[in-house]
Each structure stands twice: as C-alpha cells, then as structure tokens.
Design an enzyme around this catalytic site. Structure first.
Site, PDB file in Angstrom:
ATOM      1  N   LYS A   1       0.824  -1.226  -0.116  1.00 34.64           N
ATOM      2  CA  LYS A   1      -0.020  -0.130  -0.045  1.00 34.64           C
ATOM      3  C   LYS A   1       0.830   1.333   0.115  1.00 34.64           C
ATOM      4  O   LYS A   1       0.627   2.131  -0.884  1.00 34.64           O
ATOM      5  CB  LYS A   1      -0.985   0.096   1.303  1.00 34.64           C
ATOM      6  CG  LYS A   1      -1.881  -1.090   1.497  1.00 34.64           C
ATOM      7  CD  LYS A   1      -2.774  -1.115   2.732  1.00 34.64           C
ATOM      8  CE  LYS A   1      -1.937  -1.218   3.919  1.00 34.64           C
ATOM      9  NZ  LYS A   1      -1.647  -2.511   4.253  1.00 34.64           N
TER      10      LYS A   1
ATOM     11  N   ARG B   1      11.296  -5.624   4.992  1.00 29.74           N
ATOM     12  CA  ARG B   1      11.100  -4.307   5.033  1.00 29.74           C
ATOM     13  C   ARG B   1      12.055  -3.322   5.561  1.00 29.74           C
ATOM     14  O   ARG B   1      12.478  -3.415   6.717  1.00 29.74           O
ATOM     15  CB  ARG B   1       9.680  -3.948   5.364  1.00 29.74           C
ATOM     16  CG  ARG B   1       9.271  -2.216   5.479  1.00 29.74           C
ATOM     17  CD  ARG B   1       7.720  -2.229   5.241  1.00 29.74           C
ATOM     18  NE  ARG B   1       7.017  -2.789   6.396  1.00 29.74           N
ATOM     19  CZ  ARG B   1       5.700  -2.860   6.449  1.00 29.74           C
ATOM     20  NH1 ARG B   1       4.882  -2.074   5.519  1.00 29.74           N
ATOM     21  NH2 ARG B   1       5.025  -3.197   7.580  1.00 29.74           N
TER      22      ARG B   1
ATOM     23  N   ARG C   1      11.090  -1.216  11.438  1.00 26.39           N
ATOM     24  CA  ARG C   1       9.879  -0.920  11.986  1.00 26.39           C
ATOM     25  C   ARG C   1       9.912  -1.851  13.370  1.00 26.39           C
ATOM     26  O   ARG C   1      10.181  -3.176  13.183  1.00 26.39           O
ATOM     27  CB  ARG C   1       8.596  -0.948  11.446  1.00 26.39           C
ATOM     28  CG  ARG C   1       8.179   0.300  10.981  1.00 26.39           C
ATOM     29  CD  ARG C   1       6.953   0.079  10.031  1.00 26.39           C
ATOM     30  NE  ARG C   1       5.914  -0.435  10.571  1.00 26.39           N
ATOM     31  CZ  ARG C   1       4.911  -0.615   9.907  1.00 26.39           C
ATOM     32  NH1 ARG C   1       4.486  -0.215   8.648  1.00 26.39           N
ATOM     33  NH2 ARG C   1       3.840  -1.378  10.102  1.00 26.39           N
TER      34      ARG C   1
ATOM     35  N   ARG D   1      -1.091  -9.511  13.125  1.00 26.41           N
ATOM     36  CA  ARG D   1      -1.569  -8.456  12.148  1.00 26.41           C
ATOM     37  C   ARG D   1      -2.583  -9.109  11.000  1.00 26.41           C
ATOM     38  O   ARG D   1      -3.410  -8.652  10.729  1.00 26.41           O
ATOM     39  CB  ARG D   1      -0.185  -7.769  11.559  1.00 26.41           C
ATOM     40  CG  ARG D   1       0.150  -6.847  12.401  1.00 26.41           C
ATOM     41  CD  ARG D   1       1.656  -6.362  12.329  1.00 26.41           C
ATOM     42  NE  ARG D   1       1.835  -5.670  11.241  1.00 26.41           N
ATOM     43  CZ  ARG D   1       3.101  -5.340  10.656  1.00 26.41           C
ATOM     44  NH1 ARG D   1       4.058  -5.802  11.293  1.00 26.41           N
ATOM     45  NH2 ARG D   1       3.176  -4.384   9.751  1.00 26.41           N
TER      46      ARG D   1
HETATM   47  P1  ADP Z   1       2.182  -2.090   3.316  1.00 22.57           P
HETATM   48  O1  ADP Z   1       2.038  -0.224   3.276  1.00 22.57           O
HETATM   49  O2  ADP Z   1       0.793  -2.414   2.495  1.00 22.57           O
HETATM   50  O3  ADP Z   1       2.251  -2.600   4.720  1.00 22.57           O
HETATM   51  P2  ADP Z   1       4.694  -1.896   1.972  1.00 22.57           P
HETATM   52  O4  ADP Z   1       4.433  -0.879   0.710  1.00 22.57           O
HETATM   53  O5  ADP Z   1       5.211  -1.131   2.910  1.00 22.57           O
HETATM   54  O6  ADP Z   1       3.289  -2.427   2.448  1.00 22.57           O
HETATM   55  O7  ADP Z   1       5.466  -3.003   1.455  1.00 22.57           O
HETATM   56  C1  ADP Z   1       5.783  -3.906   2.240  1.00 22.57           C
HETATM   57  C2  ADP Z   1       7.116  -4.547   1.788  1.00 22.57           C
HETATM   58  O8  ADP Z   1       7.155  -5.216   0.590  1.00 22.57           O
HETATM   59  C3  ADP Z   1       8.322  -3.364   1.574  1.00 22.57           C
HETATM   60  O9  ADP Z   1       9.634  -4.093   1.947  1.00 22.57           O
HETATM   61  C4  ADP Z   1       8.249  -3.006   0.222  1.00 22.57           C
HETATM   62  O10 ADP Z   1       9.351  -2.811  -0.331  1.00 22.57           O
HETATM   63  C5  ADP Z   1       7.968  -4.607  -0.283  1.00 22.57           C
HETATM   64  N1  ADP Z   1       6.903  -4.534  -1.536  1.00 22.57           N
HETATM   65  C6  ADP Z   1       5.983  -3.698  -2.013  1.00 22.57           C
HETATM   66  N2  ADP Z   1       5.447  -3.984  -3.228  1.00 22.57           N
HETATM   67  C7  ADP Z   1       6.051  -5.010  -3.751  1.00 22.57           C
HETATM   68  C8  ADP Z   1       5.978  -5.832  -4.610  1.00 22.57           C
HETATM   69  N3  ADP Z   1       5.139  -5.693  -5.756  1.00 22.57           N
HETATM   70  N4  ADP Z   1       6.776  -6.993  -4.894  1.00 22.57           N
HETATM   71  C9  ADP Z   1       7.699  -7.299  -3.856  1.00 22.57           C
HETATM   72  N5  ADP Z   1       8.143  -6.559  -2.695  1.00 22.57           N
HETATM   73  C10 ADP Z   1       7.042  -5.343  -2.473  1.00 22.57           C
HETATM   74  P1  ADP Z   2       0.740  -2.345   7.902  1.00 19.11           P
HETATM   75  O1  ADP Z   2       0.026  -2.054   6.814  1.00 19.11           O
HETATM   76  O2  ADP Z   2       2.273  -2.888   7.313  1.00 19.11           O
HETATM   77  O3  ADP Z   2       0.397  -3.367   9.052  1.00 19.11           O
HETATM   78  P2  ADP Z   2       0.652   0.414   9.084  1.00 19.11           P
HETATM   79  O4  ADP Z   2       1.601   1.401   9.214  1.00 19.11           O
HETATM   80  O5  ADP Z   2      -0.664   0.508   8.458  1.00 19.11           O
HETATM   81  O6  ADP Z   2       1.159  -0.844   8.760  1.00 19.11           O
HETATM   82  O7  ADP Z   2       0.018  -0.115  10.643  1.00 19.11           O
HETATM   83  C1  ADP Z   2       0.912  -0.337  11.700  1.00 19.11           C
HETATM   84  C2  ADP Z   2      -0.085  -0.630  12.911  1.00 19.11           C
HETATM   85  O8  ADP Z   2      -0.755   0.718  13.213  1.00 19.11           O
HETATM   86  C3  ADP Z   2      -1.401  -1.445  12.761  1.00 19.11           C
HETATM   87  O9  ADP Z   2      -0.742  -2.745  13.089  1.00 19.11           O
HETATM   88  C4  ADP Z   2      -2.107  -1.112  13.894  1.00 19.11           C
HETATM   89  O10 ADP Z   2      -1.748  -1.611  15.196  1.00 19.11           O
HETATM   90  C5  ADP Z   2      -2.026   0.310  13.777  1.00 19.11           C
HETATM   91  N1  ADP Z   2      -2.980   0.979  12.782  1.00 19.11           N
HETATM   92  C6  ADP Z   2      -2.651   1.553  11.729  1.00 19.11           C
HETATM   93  N2  ADP Z   2      -3.863   2.153  11.085  1.00 19.11           N
HETATM   94  C7  ADP Z   2      -4.710   1.644  11.772  1.00 19.11           C
HETATM   95  C8  ADP Z   2      -6.310   1.708  11.644  1.00 19.11           C
HETATM   96  N3  ADP Z   2      -6.904   2.284  10.474  1.00 19.11           N
HETATM   97  N4  ADP Z   2      -7.027   1.230  12.677  1.00 19.11           N
HETATM   98  C9  ADP Z   2      -6.413   0.426  13.624  1.00 19.11           C
HETATM   99  N5  ADP Z   2      -5.096   0.379  13.829  1.00 19.11           N
HETATM  100  C10 ADP Z   2      -4.468   1.107  12.923  1.00 19.11           C
END
Ligand code: ADP
Ligand code: ADP
Ligand code: ZN
Length: 214
Positions: free
Chosen positions: A13, A127, A160, A171
């Site tokens: 995302k 990541r 992180r 998660r």
């Molecule tokens: P999210 O915001 O949904 O948690 P991220 O954008 O941070 O996810 O992506 C999670 C991890 O996967 C990061 O280390 C990112 O560089 C990697 N990543 C994102 N898109 C891809 C993809 N299409 N293929 C492989 N790795 C990816």
């Molecule tokens: P990722 O998509 O990789 O799990 P985020 O940075 O979006 O990472 O979220 C990290 C953490 O922050 C989540 O595991 C949760 O604890 C909290 N969080 C983020 N966004 C929300 C949301 N919309 N509702 C509830 N918790 C959230």
C-alpha cells in the site's frame, strides 16, 4: 481524486501510494505513519496506541476516527487524498462514509492489492522504512539506490519495531477478521479495483494507473 489503497499488512500500500502522490499531487494519509509520529512525539494518544501496535493489534476505532477527522479537515485535502491503511474495520468504514458525505465528497476508487499470506512474512521481515518520510523499501525486492538511505529524502532507513515474524501473525489475523470484510463493503459501493499485488512493484503500478484511467 479521493483514493484508497487497501490490502493486508505488507501488501504494498505505502509503496504504491508514493506513485499516486507523484502522479496526482495529492497527500497520502497513512494512519500508521500518523500513529508512529505520535509515538515519536510521546503524545498521550501515541503512548496509548503503542501497546496495540507492538502487539500487532488494531488501535481502537475511536482514536483512529478522531485522527482521520482532523486530517481530512486540513486544507491540503481539498484537492483530493490517498487513504493508506485506513479504514481497517467496518466501524471505521462507516464513519468515513458519514464524514465524506458531510464534506460533500465521495470516494473515486479503492485499489486493493491482493497478496497471499505466504508472501507477507518475507515482505515484512525484509522491509526497511524511512525514518523521516515513511517511504518503504525491501532489502531484496525493492532495494533503495544507496544502502540504508531513502531514495526520496536521503534520511536513514530503519526496521519498524512491529516488523517481526511474531507480530506478523497477529497482524494477519486482525486483517482477515476485521479488515477483509471491507472488500465486500467497497465492492457493493462500486468503487473496488482488485489488483494482483504479487507482481513486481513497477507492474503493479502500471496496472493501478490503467485501472485509474478507466
Ligand atoms: P504496506 O504499506 O501495505 O504495509 P509496503 O508498501 O510497506 O506495504 O510494502 C511491504 C514490503 O514489501 C516493503 O518492504 C516493500 O518494499 C515490499 N514490496 C512492496 N510492493 C512489492 C511488490 N510488488 N513485490 C515485492 N515486494 C514489494
Ligand atoms: P501495515 O499496513 O504494514 O500493517 P501500518 O503502518 O498501516 O502497517 O499500521 C501499523 C499498525 O498501526 C497496525 O498494526 C495497527 O496497530 C495500527 N493502525 C494503523 N492504521 C490503523 C487503523 N486504521 N485502525 C487500527 N489500527 C491501525
Ligand atoms: Zn524518506
């Protein structure tokens, strides 16, 4: 454009949101980034949220909805925005619908990045995120140009605290129980675009822009 990027933790995302910012010049609203900034600032809200985040649980809806209400009211959201990591529960989605209807705006598209659980652990444990702008890289799949330095702002990349194999399980559990039902919610609303998030970063970006141009 009022957009949302949707998907499991680690689905990509944040990575794809960066390309949407560049293309449409609208802000990314990441509740995760806002919560991490609150933790860094040691605010009461941040300190409360920290325990949930470290355990891989969702932060309560009331906190999250308050954050979004304040953020969407800011001037830079007038030309549009990209929601990233929000909403994550039906309660949040309903609150968002009400908020947007009060603002006389609507959601144009929800971009859902579909990635199976088996791929998520590797994505999350590899990541690296920017300590300053929140940009996300991967040691193998999406490396930064200079090791441990952000491509966008040259700040240091860090791991992180919640990006470990143990937390990923809770998660993913929270995602399937509380967040995945929103696919149905936004499909019924007629704004859902489901993409194959397992492709390379650049291929997913191309598919996303194709879907948005329709
Ligand atoms: P999210 O915001 O949904 O948690 P991220 O954008 O941070 O996810 O992506 C999670 C991890 O996967 C990061 O280390 C990112 O560089 C990697 N990543 C994102 N898109 C891809 C993809 N299409 N293929 C492989 N790795 C990816
Ligand atoms: P990722 O998509 O990789 O799990 P985020 O940075 O979006 O990472 O979220 C990290 C953490 O922050 C989540 O595991 C949760 O604890 C909290 N969080 C983020 N966004 C929300 C949301 N919309 N509702 C509830 N918790 C959230
Ligand atoms: Zn950066």
């Amino acid at each position: 454009m009022n957009l949302m990027v949707f998907g499991a933790p680690g689905a990509g995302k944040g990575t794809q949101a960066k390309f949407l910012i560049e293309k449409y010049d609208i802000p990314q609203i990441s509740t995760g980034d806002i919560l991490r900034a609150a933790i860094a600032d040691k605010t009461d809200m941040g300190m409360e949220a920290k325990n949930f985040m470290d355990a891989g649980k969702l932060v309560p809806d009331s906190t999250i909805i308050g954050i979004i209400k304040d953020r969407l009211a800011q001037d830079d959201c007038k030309k549009g925005f990209i929601l990233d990591g929000f909403p994550r529960t039906l309660g949040q989605a309903e609150a968002l619908s009400e908020l947007m209807s009060n603002m006389n705006i609507s959601l144009d598209k929800v971009i859902s990045l579909n990635v199976p659980d088996e791929l998520i652990v590797g994505r999350i444990t590899g990541r690296r995120v920017c300590s300053s702008c929140g940009a996300s890289f991967h040691v193998d799949f999406n490396p930064s140009k200079k090791e441990d330095i952000c491509d966008y702002c040259e700040s240091e990349l860090i791991i992180r605290k919640d990006d470990n194999a143990e937390t990923v399980k809770s998660r993913l559990g929270a995602y399937h129980d509380q967040t995945a039902p929103l696919i149905d919610f936004y499909t019924k609303m007629g704004v859902m675009v489901e993409l194959d998030g397992t492709k390379d970063v650049s291929e997913v970006t191309a598919d996303m822009f194709t879907a948005l141009s329709k």
